[in-house]
Design a protein around this motif. Structure first.
Motif, mmCIF file in Angstrom:
data_model
loop_
_atom_site.group_PDB
_atom_site.id
_atom_site.type_symbol
_atom_site.label_atom_id
_atom_site.label_comp_id
_atom_site.label_asym_id
_atom_site.label_seq_id
_atom_site.Cartn_x
_atom_site.Cartn_y
_atom_site.Cartn_z
ATOM 1 N N ARG A 1 67.484 10.398 43.483
ATOM 2 C CA ARG A 1 66.421 10.511 42.480
ATOM 3 C C ARG A 1 65.510 11.705 42.750
ATOM 4 N NH1 ARG A 1 69.763 7.757 40.857
ATOM 5 N NH2 ARG A 1 69.654 5.640 39.981
ATOM 6 N N ALA A 2 65.392 12.113 44.000
ATOM 7 C CA ALA A 2 64.592 13.290 44.359
ATOM 8 C C ALA A 2 65.554 14.450 44.597
ATOM 9 C CB ALA A 2 63.758 13.015 45.599
ATOM 10 N N ILE A 3 65.651 15.333 43.611
ATOM 11 C CA ILE A 3 66.652 16.407 43.630
ATOM 12 C C ILE A 3 65.963 17.746 43.382
ATOM 13 C CG2 ILE A 3 68.803 17.251 42.610
ATOM 14 C CD1 ILE A 3 69.210 14.352 41.508
ATOM 15 N N ALA A 4 66.258 18.748 44.209
ATOM 16 C CA ALA A 4 65.687 20.085 44.045
ATOM 17 C C ALA A 4 66.801 21.113 43.848
ATOM 18 C CB ALA A 4 64.834 20.448 45.256
ATOM 19 N N PHE A 5 66.420 22.307 43.411
ATOM 20 C CA PHE A 5 67.374 23.386 43.112
ATOM 21 C C PHE A 5 67.051 24.586 43.998
ATOM 22 C CE2 PHE A 5 69.014 27.075 40.939
ATOM 23 C CZ PHE A 5 70.173 26.649 40.297
ATOM 24 N N VAL A 6 68.071 25.118 44.706
ATOM 25 C CA VAL A 6 67.871 26.221 45.649
ATOM 26 C C VAL A 6 68.768 27.403 45.271
ATOM 27 C CG1 VAL A 6 67.993 26.947 48.070
ATOM 28 C CG2 VAL A 6 67.328 24.593 47.499
ATOM 29 N N THR A 7 68.206 28.606 45.328
ATOM 30 C CA THR A 7 68.967 29.815 45.010
ATOM 31 C C THR A 7 68.513 30.962 45.901
ATOM 32 O OG1 THR A 7 69.586 31.381 43.258
ATOM 33 C CG2 THR A 7 67.327 30.535 43.236
ATOM 34 N N ASP A 8 69.347 31.994 46.001
ATOM 35 C CA ASP A 8 68.951 33.208 46.717
ATOM 36 C C ASP A 8 68.575 34.329 45.758
ATOM 37 O OD1 ASP A 8 71.497 33.650 45.715
ATOM 38 O OD2 ASP A 8 72.117 34.896 47.415
ATOM 39 N N SER B 1 60.038 23.860 40.346
ATOM 40 C CA SER B 1 60.576 25.199 40.166
ATOM 41 C C SER B 1 61.709 25.437 41.166
ATOM 42 C CB SER B 1 59.481 26.246 40.371
ATOM 43 O OG SER B 1 58.427 26.060 39.454
ATOM 44 N N MET B 2 62.606 26.371 40.810
ATOM 45 C CA MET B 2 63.699 26.672 41.739
ATOM 46 C C MET B 2 63.137 27.196 43.051
ATOM 47 S SD MET B 2 65.395 30.146 40.115
ATOM 48 C CE MET B 2 65.480 29.622 38.404
ATOM 49 N N LEU B 3 63.765 26.778 44.145
ATOM 50 C CA LEU B 3 63.327 27.172 45.476
ATOM 51 C C LEU B 3 64.131 28.381 45.943
ATOM 52 C CD1 LEU B 3 63.133 23.613 47.104
ATOM 53 C CD2 LEU B 3 61.286 24.923 46.014
ATOM 54 N N LEU B 4 63.444 29.377 46.485
ATOM 55 C CA LEU B 4 64.097 30.605 46.923
ATOM 56 C C LEU B 4 64.468 30.514 48.400
ATOM 57 C CD1 LEU B 4 64.955 33.522 46.260
ATOM 58 C CD2 LEU B 4 62.646 34.251 46.937
ATOM 59 N N PHE B 5 65.699 30.913 48.715
ATOM 60 C CA PHE B 5 66.165 30.923 50.102
ATOM 61 C C PHE B 5 66.749 32.288 50.427
ATOM 62 C CE2 PHE B 5 69.804 29.726 53.095
ATOM 63 C CZ PHE B 5 69.011 29.897 54.237
ATOM 64 N N ASP B 6 66.022 33.064 51.208
ATOM 65 C CA ASP B 6 66.484 34.371 51.675
ATOM 66 C C ASP B 6 66.465 34.353 53.197
ATOM 67 O OD1 ASP B 6 66.982 36.960 52.376
ATOM 68 O OD2 ASP B 6 65.408 37.855 51.151
ATOM 69 N N PRO B 7 67.624 34.185 53.839
ATOM 70 C CA PRO B 7 67.673 34.071 55.309
ATOM 71 C C PRO B 7 67.054 35.256 56.032
ATOM 72 C CG PRO B 7 69.789 33.499 54.328
ATOM 73 C CD PRO B 7 68.962 34.092 53.236
ATOM 74 N N THR C 1 66.314 14.020 48.473
ATOM 75 C CA THR C 1 67.500 13.469 49.130
ATOM 76 C C THR C 1 68.727 14.326 48.844
ATOM 77 O OG1 THR C 1 68.048 12.049 47.249
ATOM 78 C CG2 THR C 1 66.576 11.133 48.949
ATOM 79 N N ALA C 2 68.608 15.236 47.867
ATOM 80 C CA ALA C 2 69.744 16.085 47.510
ATOM 81 C C ALA C 2 69.259 17.432 46.988
ATOM 82 C CB ALA C 2 70.624 15.403 46.463
ATOM 83 N N LEU C 3 70.097 18.451 47.207
ATOM 84 C CA LEU C 3 69.806 19.795 46.722
ATOM 85 C C LEU C 3 70.985 20.309 45.904
ATOM 86 C CD1 LEU C 3 68.406 21.401 50.021
ATOM 87 C CD2 LEU C 3 67.083 20.429 48.127
ATOM 88 N N VAL C 4 70.681 20.925 44.775
ATOM 89 C CA VAL C 4 71.670 21.668 44.003
ATOM 90 C C VAL C 4 71.526 23.130 44.429
ATOM 91 C CG1 VAL C 4 72.475 22.332 41.713
ATOM 92 C CG2 VAL C 4 71.470 20.056 42.074
ATOM 93 N N VAL C 5 72.598 23.713 44.998
ATOM 94 C CA VAL C 5 72.515 25.056 45.594
ATOM 95 C C VAL C 5 73.407 26.015 44.802
ATOM 96 C CG1 VAL C 5 72.617 26.371 47.743
ATOM 97 C CG2 VAL C 5 72.197 23.902 47.810
ATOM 98 N N ILE C 6 72.940 27.238 44.635
ATOM 99 C CA ILE C 6 73.539 28.172 43.687
ATOM 100 C C ILE C 6 74.977 28.570 43.995
ATOM 101 C CG2 ILE C 6 72.687 30.237 44.858
ATOM 102 C CD1 ILE C 6 72.966 29.602 41.041
ATOM 103 N N SER C 7 75.382 28.597 45.292
ATOM 104 C CA SER C 7 76.754 29.001 45.615
ATOM 105 C C SER C 7 77.157 28.464 46.980
ATOM 106 C CB SER C 7 76.897 30.529 45.611
ATOM 107 O OG SER C 7 76.272 31.102 46.741
ATOM 108 N N SER D 1 71.709 15.606 50.958
ATOM 109 C CA SER D 1 73.007 15.911 50.356
ATOM 110 C C SER D 1 72.964 17.268 49.662
ATOM 111 C CB SER D 1 73.389 14.829 49.343
ATOM 112 O OG SER D 1 73.611 13.593 49.985
ATOM 113 N N LEU D 2 74.141 17.900 49.581
ATOM 114 C CA LEU D 2 74.238 19.217 48.951
ATOM 115 C C LEU D 2 75.401 19.237 47.963
ATOM 116 C CD1 LEU D 2 73.878 21.491 52.130
ATOM 117 C CD2 LEU D 2 72.056 20.767 50.576
ATOM 118 N N ILE D 3 75.141 19.789 46.772
ATOM 119 C CA ILE D 3 76.204 20.048 45.797
ATOM 120 C C ILE D 3 76.065 21.494 45.360
ATOM 121 C CG2 ILE D 3 74.832 19.227 43.817
ATOM 122 C CD1 ILE D 3 77.482 18.178 42.617
#
Length: 340
Positions: free
Chosen positions: A184-191, A218-224, A243-249, A272-274
């Motif tokens: 139920r708690a889902i976020a979105f991550v992209t670079d 809002s989409m979360l930014l991930f730049d290593p 509990t889960a993240l939707v990740v761009i690639s 969890s990751l999809i």
């Protein structure tokens, strides 16, 4: 040296028929084409490319335009190497070659594309990215050069043929899959927050979250390479406790898994990751990634065949957009929270 007459005699046809087969003339039946091409293979016949160019006005080459290689990570993305392999194979099957345009900026790419066109080194282009302000698209349109864009529609839809997946629907399906697994708690991550593909997948995520009456952010930014964005990402995860993240690639997901592990978060036990693309990265380490297969081979094959049709059928009509289906690959990175 094997000549057209030799091929004609071997295949039992007239030399003019062999010439028409070399030009892939529609008046010749597929059965005859197959017979002539077999004779060419048996005899080791190699067409005179220079003569073909003079006769047809074609270079029998296609330009492949990569996106600006602004970061080293772009070079490691399996998407581009797989697409290159597929399109090169299709070109070989059709007696075409591939010329590649790369650069660190759109200006570099435009200079290469214009030179390739002016020197008549290619008959058309496949652009491997979508950008509304891309000067290359404007150049190709202004000069009436055949081209297709492999990516999301981004302006001038009535004039440009796009070959793409339904990225917005994929974003929705990602949330639906997680919802069915009890998340139920889902976020979105992209670079990359600016790309059209990211925006479409995020819009799908947001629509699905609204549909299920779940809070979205809002989409979360991930730049290593940027410690600030890493700190901001982990702060957001600690605050929202998804509990889960939707990740761009897949590539970004592997990097993210390493970061989460550093902070003591295990996939999928704690989070969890999809993800998307079903690249070689998806089964590189455990847990194997649950990811959407965007059927890269079909994307590459479709883009080449569509461009070839445009090259050989001037004036041509755009088919827009051409949507390639996707498939969800269920693996190990999503925890089923409905099971006790």
């Amino acid at each position: 040296m094997v000549t057209i007459k030799d091929v004609a005699e071997r295949a039992g046809v007239n030399p003019s028929t062999v010439s028409r087969v070399l030009k892939d003339n529609r008046s010749i039946s597929q059965k005859t084409k197959d017979k002539v091409r077999k004779a060419m293979t048996d005899l080791g016949y190699v067409p005179n490319v220079a003569a073909q160019m003079l006769a047809s006005g074609l270079s029998h080459a296609v330009g492949l335009v990569f996106p600006p290689l602004a970061t080293s990570d772009r070079l490691s993305e399996p998407f581009f190497m797989r697409i290159l392999s597929t399109i090169t194979h299709q070109a070989k099957l059709n007696d075409f070659t591939i010329s590649i345009a790369t650069g660190t900026s759109l200006e570099d790419l435009l200079a290469q594309v214009s030179l390739m066109h002016q020197q008549k080194r290619v008959d058309g282009f496949i652009i491997l990215y979508s950008d509304q302000e891309d000067p290359i698209r404007h150049y190709l349109l202004d000069n009436k050069i055949p081209f297709v864009v492999l990516g999301a529609p981004e302006g001038k839809e009535s004039q440009i043929t796009y070959i793409n997946n339904d990225n917005q629907l994929m974003g929705k399906k990602a949330v639906s899959y997680l919802y069915d697994k009890g998340h139920r708690a889902i976020a979105f991550v992209t670079d990359d927050q600016k790309s059209k593909v990211t925006k479409e997948r995020f819009n799908g995520y947001k629509e699905a979250m609204i549909h299920y009456k779940l809070p979205h952010q809002s989409m979360l930014l991930f730049d290593p390479s940027d410690p600030k964005t890493v700190d901001e990402l982990m702060t957001a995860i600690e605050d929202a406790k998804p509990t889960a993240l939707v990740v761009i690639s897949d590539r970004v997901t592997i990097r993210l898994m390493q970061l989460l592990s550093y902070y003591g978060l295990k996939v999928p036990d704690h989070i969890s990751l999809i993800t998307f693309n079903n690249s070689i990265f998806s089964t590189l380490i455990h847990p194997y990634l649950t990811t959407f297969d965007i059927h890269l081979d079909q994307l590459g094959e479709t883009s080449f065949k569509q461009l070839l049709r445009m090259i050989k059928s001037k004036p041509y009509e755009e088919d827009n957009p051409i949507i390639v289906p996707f498939t969800l690959k269920e693996r190990e990175s999503v925890r089923n929270m409905t099971k006790k």
